[in-house]
Design a protein around this motif. Structure first.
Motif, PDB file in Angstrom:
ATOM      1  N   PHE A   1      54.705  -5.669   9.213  1.00  0.00           N
ATOM      2  CA  PHE A   1      54.514  -4.242   8.964  1.00  0.00           C
ATOM      3  C   PHE A   1      53.588  -4.107   7.762  1.00  0.00           C
ATOM      4  O   PHE A   1      54.010  -4.252   6.627  1.00  0.00           O
ATOM      5  CB  PHE A   1      55.855  -3.555   8.706  1.00  0.00           C
ATOM      6  N   GLY A   2      52.320  -3.895   8.044  1.00  0.00           N
ATOM      7  CA  GLY A   2      51.344  -3.783   6.960  1.00  0.00           C
ATOM      8  C   GLY A   2      50.903  -5.135   6.431  1.00  0.00           C
ATOM      9  O   GLY A   2      50.854  -5.337   5.218  1.00  0.00           O
ATOM     10  N   ALA A   3      50.590  -6.058   7.324  1.00  0.00           N
ATOM     11  CA  ALA A   3      50.100  -7.367   6.881  1.00  0.00           C
ATOM     12  C   ALA A   3      48.899  -7.164   5.970  1.00  0.00           C
ATOM     13  O   ALA A   3      47.981  -6.427   6.288  1.00  0.00           O
ATOM     14  CB  ALA A   3      49.726  -8.217   8.084  1.00  0.00           C
ATOM     15  N   ARG A   4      48.926  -7.807   4.817  1.00  0.00           N
ATOM     16  CA  ARG A   4      47.942  -7.519   3.777  1.00  0.00           C
ATOM     17  C   ARG A   4      46.979  -8.666   3.500  1.00  0.00           C
ATOM     18  O   ARG A   4      45.889  -8.469   3.030  1.00  0.00           O
ATOM     19  CB  ARG A   4      48.699  -7.149   2.503  1.00  0.00           C
ATOM     20  N   GLY A   5      47.400  -9.878   3.740  1.00  0.00           N
ATOM     21  CA  GLY A   5      46.552 -11.024   3.450  1.00  0.00           C
ATOM     22  C   GLY A   5      47.205 -12.298   3.939  1.00  0.00           C
ATOM     23  O   GLY A   5      48.334 -12.283   4.432  1.00  0.00           O
ATOM     24  N   LEU A   6      46.480 -13.408   3.780  1.00  0.00           N
ATOM     25  CA  LEU A   6      47.044 -14.685   4.192  1.00  0.00           C
ATOM     26  C   LEU A   6      46.439 -15.809   3.378  1.00  0.00           C
ATOM     27  O   LEU A   6      45.396 -15.648   2.749  1.00  0.00           O
ATOM     28  CB  LEU A   6      46.846 -14.927   5.684  1.00  0.00           C
ATOM     29  N   ALA A   7      47.137 -16.931   3.416  1.00  0.00           N
ATOM     30  CA  ALA A   7      46.652 -18.153   2.776  1.00  0.00           C
ATOM     31  C   ALA A   7      46.923 -19.308   3.720  1.00  0.00           C
ATOM     32  O   ALA A   7      47.949 -19.326   4.415  1.00  0.00           O
ATOM     33  CB  ALA A   7      47.356 -18.377   1.436  1.00  0.00           C
TER      34      ALA A   7
ATOM     35  N   TYR B   1      50.506 -18.675   5.539  1.00  0.00           N
ATOM     36  CA  TYR B   1      51.385 -17.771   4.794  1.00  0.00           C
ATOM     37  C   TYR B   1      50.816 -16.362   4.927  1.00  0.00           C
ATOM     38  O   TYR B   1      49.679 -16.122   4.559  1.00  0.00           O
ATOM     39  CB  TYR B   1      51.439 -18.173   3.321  1.00  0.00           C
ATOM     40  N   ILE B   2      51.622 -15.439   5.450  1.00  0.00           N
ATOM     41  CA  ILE B   2      51.161 -14.077   5.702  1.00  0.00           C
ATOM     42  C   ILE B   2      51.890 -13.109   4.777  1.00  0.00           C
ATOM     43  O   ILE B   2      53.126 -13.100   4.712  1.00  0.00           O
ATOM     44  CB  ILE B   2      51.416 -13.664   7.168  1.00  0.00           C
ATOM     45  N   VAL B   3      51.125 -12.285   4.069  1.00  0.00           N
ATOM     46  CA  VAL B   3      51.695 -11.244   3.218  1.00  0.00           C
ATOM     47  C   VAL B   3      52.134 -10.101   4.136  1.00  0.00           C
ATOM     48  O   VAL B   3      51.315  -9.411   4.717  1.00  0.00           O
ATOM     49  CB  VAL B   3      50.668 -10.730   2.183  1.00  0.00           C
TER      50      VAL B   3
ATOM     51  N   GLY C   1      48.475 -10.108  -2.787  1.00  0.00           N
ATOM     52  CA  GLY C   1      47.657 -11.308  -2.678  1.00  0.00           C
ATOM     53  C   GLY C   1      48.512 -12.550  -2.594  1.00  0.00           C
ATOM     54  O   GLY C   1      49.671 -12.556  -3.004  1.00  0.00           O
ATOM     55  N   ILE C   2      47.920 -13.623  -2.076  1.00  0.00           N
ATOM     56  CA  ILE C   2      48.658 -14.880  -1.935  1.00  0.00           C
ATOM     57  C   ILE C   2      47.695 -16.054  -2.052  1.00  0.00           C
ATOM     58  O   ILE C   2      46.539 -15.967  -1.621  1.00  0.00           O
ATOM     59  CB  ILE C   2      49.431 -14.923  -0.605  1.00  0.00           C
ATOM     60  N   ALA C   3      48.165 -17.131  -2.649  1.00  0.00           N
ATOM     61  CA  ALA C   3      47.402 -18.377  -2.754  1.00  0.00           C
ATOM     62  C   ALA C   3      48.397 -19.526  -2.782  1.00  0.00           C
ATOM     63  O   ALA C   3      49.533 -19.364  -3.237  1.00  0.00           O
ATOM     64  CB  ALA C   3      46.536 -18.386  -4.013  1.00  0.00           C
ATOM     65  N   VAL C   4      47.964 -20.687  -2.306  1.00  0.00           N
ATOM     66  CA  VAL C   4      48.844 -21.846  -2.267  1.00  0.00           C
ATOM     67  C   VAL C   4      48.206 -23.030  -2.982  1.00  0.00           C
ATOM     68  O   VAL C   4      46.984 -23.167  -3.025  1.00  0.00           O
ATOM     69  CB  VAL C   4      49.213 -22.248  -0.820  1.00  0.00           C
ATOM     70  N   THR C   5      49.065 -23.855  -3.555  1.00  0.00           N
ATOM     71  CA  THR C   5      48.657 -25.133  -4.123  1.00  0.00           C
ATOM     72  C   THR C   5      49.463 -26.212  -3.408  1.00  0.00           C
ATOM     73  O   THR C   5      50.217 -25.916  -2.472  1.00  0.00           O
ATOM     74  CB  THR C   5      48.925 -25.199  -5.644  1.00  0.00           C
TER      75      THR C   5
ATOM     76  N   PHE D   1      51.837 -18.705  -4.685  1.00  0.00           N
ATOM     77  CA  PHE D   1      51.704 -17.640  -5.673  1.00  0.00           C
ATOM     78  C   PHE D   1      51.494 -16.317  -4.952  1.00  0.00           C
ATOM     79  O   PHE D   1      50.677 -16.239  -4.033  1.00  0.00           O
ATOM     80  CB  PHE D   1      50.514 -17.905  -6.593  1.00  0.00           C
ATOM     81  N   VAL D   2      52.227 -15.281  -5.381  1.00  0.00           N
ATOM     82  CA  VAL D   2      52.162 -13.970  -4.731  1.00  0.00           C
ATOM     83  C   VAL D   2      51.995 -12.895  -5.805  1.00  0.00           C
ATOM     84  O   VAL D   2      52.755 -12.865  -6.773  1.00  0.00           O
ATOM     85  CB  VAL D   2      53.449 -13.682  -3.926  1.00  0.00           C
TER      86      VAL D   2
END
Length: 120
Positions: free
Chosen positions: A15-21, A30-32, A62-66, A71-72
């Motif tokens: 519901f309102g997907a905003r971003g992905l990593a 990973y889906i926001v 926002g989202i990022a992965v290591t 990180f969100v």
């Protein structure tokens, strides 16, 4: 092209997907899921695996992965959240609303460079 989920509030729904990593080494996406206040994890084939962040994040942006963290950024809570990849446990929260050190105002985008430095 990969299509994942449909509109809604349940598992495998967004519901309102905003971003992905992308986590290429583990073949995860990973889906926001902004409207459901969570992050959804799916495989590169589109299979739903799990979700996390409910009750912790409010309006993720926002989202990022290591290698070992996710990180969100969260606009409503004016914060950056770091979750472990093992069990998606909250490791730390940085930020509150306002100006100055460790204060954020609706953080949105996020990027992590090769040295592990986080940019918001």
């Amino acid at each position: 092209v990969l299509t994942v989920g449909k509109k809604g509030k349940g598992d495998e729904e967004l519901f309102g997907a905003r971003g992905l990593a992308l986590d290429e080494s583990n073949q995860l996406i990973y889906i926001v899921d902004r409207g459901n206040s969570r992050i959804q994890v799916v495989s590169f084939t589109g299979k739903f695996l799990e979700r996390f962040g409910q009750g912790i994040i409010d309006r993720p942006r926002g989202i990022a992965v290591t290698e070992d963290s996710v990180f969100v950024t969260d606009c409503n809570l004016h914060a950056l959240f770091q979750f472990s990849k093992k069990g998606y446990k909250l490791m730390r929260r940085i930020g509150t609303k306002g100006g100055g050190e460790e204060r954020l105002n609706c953080p949105s985008g996020i990027c992590i460079d090769y040295n592990g430095d986080v940019y918001i």
